[in-house]
Write an enzyme that holds these catalytic residues in place. Structure first.
Site, PDB file in Angstrom:
ATOM      1  N   GLY A 218      12.564  -2.194   5.477  1.00 24.72           N
ATOM      2  CA  GLY A 218      11.326  -2.014   5.342  1.00 24.72           C
ATOM      3  C   GLY A 218      10.370  -3.000   4.568  1.00 24.72           C
TER       4      GLY A 218
ATOM      5  N   GLY B 248       6.434  -3.722   2.757  1.00 26.36           N
ATOM      6  CA  GLY B 248       5.045  -2.897   2.475  1.00 26.36           C
ATOM      7  C   GLY B 248       4.265  -4.181   1.904  1.00 26.36           C
TER       8      GLY B 248
ATOM      9  N   PHE C  46       3.569  -4.957  -1.317  1.00 21.84           N
ATOM     10  CA  PHE C  46       4.181  -5.652  -2.677  1.00 21.84           C
ATOM     11  C   PHE C  46       5.523  -5.789  -2.634  1.00 21.84           C
ATOM     12  CE2 PHE C  46       0.312  -3.016  -3.673  1.00 21.84           C
ATOM     13  CZ  PHE C  46      -0.438  -4.000  -4.122  1.00 21.84           C
TER      14      PHE C  46
ATOM     15  N   ASP D 297       1.697   8.293  -2.787  1.00 21.66           N
ATOM     16  CA  ASP D 297       1.978   7.793  -1.462  1.00 21.66           C
ATOM     17  C   ASP D 297       2.921   8.405  -0.594  1.00 21.66           C
ATOM     18  OD1 ASP D 297       1.061   5.835   0.492  1.00 21.66           O
ATOM     19  OD2 ASP D 297       2.424   4.441   0.039  1.00 21.66           O
TER      20      ASP D 297
END
Length: 306
Positions: free
Chosen positions: A26, A28, A30, A138
């Site tokens: 994965g 994201g 950051f 989140d």
């Protein structure tokens, strides 16, 4: 490697001798998460890669402190923090069945009993966070992983914060399709109630296979969210329908707490339907030799799994 407060510092070569980074799991805004093979223990783990940059140091330290403090069956297990000159690696449990988003998008989606069971597990994880004064901020399908036994694991605490009772939050953060109406305003908001809204969007997505608020622009999505403009498909059972409506209340004061949600018939039914998931989520047992090696590397016994 040198040990210090569960953190290890080493050069990149030493790190790669221990952990072989493989496929990307994965990515994201950051960080990236990669599948890694731990050579001494002969096990697969997940490695979250954080850049050691000054502007990210506070964020990185906050995430590390929070994830180290959380030990729950439905929260991804933290094993070790390893720092090289340029990168901080968070070594964590590998959930081999991917994320919940992938499960929802499979042909046919989630069976009703499976959706209820997984959602109940996520609720239990969020309750544990809230009981320990932590707001996730989140919660979404991408941040819920499924382990080899088919159980949910809440992950990615990059936006999580420690919130004292009655403290309000100010900054906008999270994923737009999941954002609660109050984060679009100028007034401070209740982070706990914001997590509850996120759970409402998640449950809707799990049973409808699309998020409740959809628009072609960010402004349009914001307008739909502020108006709580959504409809629930006819096939959704009334007990699930009722929980979604409760969670997606515009007024945050009217949303239930996690403890209250756990008392709803939908949740009680999911806990009684053991036949839907006969597999137990107990961790495996490591051999003494592997356990000894992991202890020498700094792993804590309670954090060891197979």
């Amino acid at each position: 490697m040198e040990q210090g407060r569960d953190t290890f510092s080493c050069d990149e070569k030493t790190f790669t001798n221990v952990y072989q980074m493989m496929a990307t799991l994965g990515r994201g805004a950051f960080a990236a998460v990669k599948l890694a093979f731990c050579t001494p223990t002969v096990t697969y783990v997940a490695g979250k890669i954080l850049a050691n940059m000054k502007e990210y140091s506070a964020r990185n330290n906050n995430e590390v402190d929070i994830i180290k403090s959380l030990v729950h069956p439905h929260i991804i297990k933290f094993f070790q923090e390893v720092q090289t000159q340029e990168i901080t690696y968070l070594i964590m449990e590998y959930a081999s069945k991917g994320d919940l988003l992938h499960q929802i998008r499979k042909p046919g989606g989630l069976q009703e009993c499976k959706a209820q069971r997984l959602f109940t597990q996520v609720l239990q994880a969020v309750k544990y966070c809230h009981d320990n004064s932590i707001v996730h901020r989140d919660i979404k399908a991408n941040n819920i992983l499924i382990d080899s036994t088919g159980n949910a694991k809440l992950c990615d605490f990059g936006l999580a914060v420690k919130v004292v009772p009655r403290e309000k939050l100010k900054n906008f953060c999270g994923t737009l399709a999941y954002c609660t109406p109050e984060v679009f305003g100028v007034e401070p908001y209740d982070g706990y109630a914001s997590d509850v809204w996120n759970l409402g969007v998640l449950l809707y997505f799990m049973v409808a296979r699309h998020v409740p608020f959809q628009a072609s622009s960010s402004a349009g999505l914001r307008q739909q969210t502020l108006a709580a403009n959504f409809s629930i498909p006819h096939h959704v059972p009334i007990d699930i329908f009722s929980v979604i409506v409760e969670l997606l209340m515009i007024n945050p004061d009217r949303r239930p707490t996690i403890s209250q949600i756990l008392g709803r018939p939908m949740i009680r039914d999911s806990q009684e339907q053991a036949s839907c998931n006969p597999t137990r989520s107990l961790p495996g047992t490591l051999s003494p030799s592997i356990a000894g090696t992991m202890t020498g590397m700094g792993y804590k016994p309670e954090g060891m799994i197979v």
